[in-house]
Design a protein around this motif. Structure first.
Motif, PDB file in Angstrom:
ATOM      1  N   PHE A  80       0.832  -1.215   0.000  1.00  0.00           N
ATOM      2  CA  PHE A  80       0.000   0.000   0.000  1.00  0.00           C
ATOM      3  C   PHE A  80       0.861   1.257   0.000  1.00  0.00           C
ATOM      4  O   PHE A  80       0.586   2.214  -0.726  1.00  0.00           O
ATOM      5  CB  PHE A  80      -0.921  -0.001   1.219  1.00  0.00           C
ATOM      6  CG  PHE A  80      -2.129  -0.894   1.079  1.00  0.00           C
ATOM      7  CD1 PHE A  80      -2.313  -1.676  -0.048  1.00  0.00           C
ATOM      8  CD2 PHE A  80      -3.074  -0.956   2.088  1.00  0.00           C
ATOM      9  CE1 PHE A  80      -3.417  -2.504  -0.181  1.00  0.00           C
ATOM     10  CE2 PHE A  80      -4.190  -1.770   1.972  1.00  0.00           C
ATOM     11  CZ  PHE A  80      -4.361  -2.544   0.835  1.00  0.00           C
ATOM     12  N   HIS A  83       2.440   1.985  -3.362  1.00  0.00           N
ATOM     13  CA  HIS A  83       1.509   2.047  -4.487  1.00  0.00           C
ATOM     14  C   HIS A  83       1.820   0.974  -5.537  1.00  0.00           C
ATOM     15  O   HIS A  83       1.885   1.257  -6.738  1.00  0.00           O
ATOM     16  CB  HIS A  83       1.534   3.438  -5.133  1.00  0.00           C
ATOM     17  CG  HIS A  83       0.653   4.435  -4.445  1.00  0.00           C
ATOM     18  ND1 HIS A  83      -0.664   4.637  -4.774  1.00  0.00           N
ATOM     19  CD2 HIS A  83       0.898   5.277  -3.408  1.00  0.00           C
ATOM     20  CE1 HIS A  83      -1.192   5.564  -3.991  1.00  0.00           C
ATOM     21  NE2 HIS A  83      -0.267   5.967  -3.144  1.00  0.00           N
ATOM     22  N   ALA A  88      -2.808  -1.401  -5.505  1.00  0.00           N
ATOM     23  CA  ALA A  88      -3.183  -0.023  -5.177  1.00  0.00           C
ATOM     24  C   ALA A  88      -4.702   0.141  -5.132  1.00  0.00           C
ATOM     25  O   ALA A  88      -5.219   0.993  -4.400  1.00  0.00           O
ATOM     26  CB  ALA A  88      -2.584   0.936  -6.207  1.00  0.00           C
TER      27      ALA A  88
END
Length: 363
Positions: A80, A83, A88
């Motif tokens: 997370f 990304h 994502a």
């Protein structure tokens, strides 16, 4: 130390580094009497090499135990924070943590949730060992010069964090890369030596070894509030548990007296399991909040080489990108999962460390 013993009719020398399992009492004549059956126990000074080694070992064990419990959460948090293109879409959604974890499990199995964990353990043992050992030593050294206990605990926590992260940072760099990389098309997960070779061959720095220290200056900035606040909060909460709220948070006095009669040197009241776990968990949450933006930027710098091996991503550039993309909230992406991971991790880490200290009878 000479002590009068009526049974022997002469003074008995008791070495200064030994402690009895019960207190000496005054006789009618003012002399000290030995207890009926003294048990002499050698004391382990906080300055002794034995104490240093023991605190390093139990600190390393505590760190590895805690990290193993939250390894799947840590994998998802890194995906997370950085990304990752495949995951994502789950960030910022309801139950995104569990959806991402389920997706990893379906595609890669249980090993996917623990990808990079072997390197994590190789990193965390020396990191936690040095952190806890240096904290104990720094707390006592600073205590002789600083009267304010809160300031002492904060400085000791910050300094021990700087020392430990300096030793283990290259291993953390390798671990983050392994957790970030998601094999596609049925390809096998990359091995440690493959990742080490890949990082070393990146051309962002003239010397390949410097690639293992991407984001290191920012890490030092973040570890000061992280380490300092965590130990400060934990010490404050445990002192409350042993003092103002001892009636509900500490073990009964009778249980402590039984331990003392068995010849134990540790005089610090033991907290109940729930109190020790709560103190550790709260300290982790507070520390995570104080240092999270630093951690997010550091993660972005660590994985930058995976996208562009020849460029050096600066902290300023990453801050600008995050601000432009998501504003203030962008610096706290993944914080919720951070709490889910950090609270149990700190709770287990501090609980294991304190219980092992009690097991080995260390103050």
């Amino acid at each position: 130390m000479p002590i009068a013993d009526k049974r022997l009719g002469s003074a008995v020398d008791v070495p200064h580094n030994y402690a009895s399992n019960s207190a000496y009492t005054h006789s009618d004549g003012g002399a000290l009497e030995l207890p009926a059956s003294p048990v002499l126990v050698p004391q382990t000074s906080s300055k002794s090499s034995q104490y240093v080694v023991k605190t390093m070992i139990i600190g390393g064990i505590a760190g590895c135990t805690a990290k193993t419990m939250v390894a799947p959460l840590d994998r998802v948090k890194i995906l997370f924070q950085t990304h990752n293109a495949h995951f994502a879409k789950y960030a910022g959604t309801h139950f995104g943590l569990f959806k991402a974890g389920t997706a990893i499990y379906r595609e890669y199995g249980i090993r996917g949730l623990f990808q990079g964990h072997s390197m994590q353990l190789a990193r965390i043992f020396p990191y936690a060992a040095i952190k806890f050992m240096s904290y104990e030593q720094l707390k006592r050294a600073l205590g002789r010069r600083i009267s304010d206990q809160n300031l002492r605990n904060f400085l000791a926590g910050s300094l021990c964090g700087v020392i430990s992260v300096s030793v283990s940072y290259p291993l953390d760099m390798i671990r983050v890369r392994m957790a970030y990389i998601t094999p596609t098309g049925g390809a096998r997960a990359q091995r440690v030596r493959d990742v080490v070779k890949m990082i070393y061959q990146e051309t962002a720095h003239r010397f390949g070894v410097l690639n293992f220290f991407r984001g290191f200056p920012l890490t030092l900035m973040g570890i000061v509030p992280y380490g300092g606040v965590s130990f400060l909060t934990h010490e404050y909460l445990t002192s409350l548990g042993r003092g103002r709220f001892a009636a509900i948070a500490a073990d009964p006095v009778g249980k402590q007296q039984v331990s003392n009669r068995r010849g134990r040197r540790r005089k610090v009241p033991e907290l109940k399991a729930w109190a020790e776990l709560a103190a550790g968990g709260i300290s982790g949450a507070v520390a995570q909040t104080a240092s999270y933006p630093f951690e997010l930027i550091r993660r972005r710098m660590q994985i930058a080489g995976a996208h562009s091996p020849s460029t050096r991503a600066s902290a300023v550039q990453i801050v600008q990108d995050v601000w432009r993309t998501a504003g203030v909230r962008g610096f706290f992406v993944g914080l919720t999962i951070g709490y889910v991971k950090v609270v149990p991790m700190f709770a287990v880490s501090f609980y294991t460390y304190e219980k092992l200290k009690a097991l080995f009878d260390l103050e």
